[in-house]
Design a protein around this motif. Structure first.
Motif, PDB file in Angstrom:
ATOM      1  N   GLU A  26       0.829  -1.205   0.000  1.00  0.00           N
ATOM      2  CA  GLU A  26       0.000   0.000   0.000  1.00  0.00           C
ATOM      3  C   GLU A  26       0.867   1.259   0.000  1.00  0.00           C
ATOM      4  O   GLU A  26       0.601   2.211  -0.735  1.00  0.00           O
ATOM      5  N   ARG A  27       1.909   1.286   0.792  1.00  0.00           N
ATOM      6  CA  ARG A  27       2.816   2.446   0.831  1.00  0.00           C
ATOM      7  C   ARG A  27       3.513   2.621  -0.518  1.00  0.00           C
ATOM      8  O   ARG A  27       3.678   3.733  -0.996  1.00  0.00           O
ATOM      9  N   GLU A  30       1.134   4.157  -2.946  1.00  0.00           N
ATOM     10  CA  GLU A  30       0.979   5.585  -2.665  1.00  0.00           C
ATOM     11  C   GLU A  30       2.154   6.391  -3.233  1.00  0.00           C
ATOM     12  O   GLU A  30       1.964   7.457  -3.816  1.00  0.00           O
ATOM     13  N   GLU A  33       1.935   6.635  -7.007  1.00  0.00           N
ATOM     14  CA  GLU A  33       0.945   7.615  -7.448  1.00  0.00           C
ATOM     15  C   GLU A  33       1.516   9.031  -7.483  1.00  0.00           C
ATOM     16  O   GLU A  33       1.049   9.870  -8.246  1.00  0.00           O
TER      17      GLU A  33
END
Length: 92
Positions: A26-27, A30, A33
């Motif tokens: 997930e990190r 992020e 992105e």
């Protein structure tokens, strides 16, 4: 970077401790992105739990297609397992 030198972006760095593959994935998504023109990933073995997650693959696709000058570099220390099993990131 030392404490007395300003950050190139003008903002202080933010640190996050990721515990486990899902949180790390997930990190990483992020951070991907936030990339605009260049993204370099270094991984030991292209762990599928991190680099094979559908949301991460889609984020990389968007990054690559959003800018014709976008550069994605993936450096894999031991790619043999990913190559043998087939990997979504390799297919990308």
């Amino acid at each position: 970077m030392t404490g007395d030198q300003p950050s190139p972006t003008g903002a202080d760095p933010v640190y996050h401790l990721a515990t486990g593959a899902a949180e790390y994935a997930e990190r990483l998504r992020e951070l991907a992105e936030l990339a605009r023109t260049s993204l370099v990933l270094f991984t030991h073995d292209l762990d599928y739990r991190v680099y094979g997650v559908e949301e991460f693959i889609e984020t990389l696709k968007k990054f690559i297609l959003a800018n014709r000058r976008a550069h994605l570099r993936v450096i894999v220390h031991s790619p043999s397992l990913a190559m043998r099993r087939g990997h979504r990131l390799v297919e990308l």
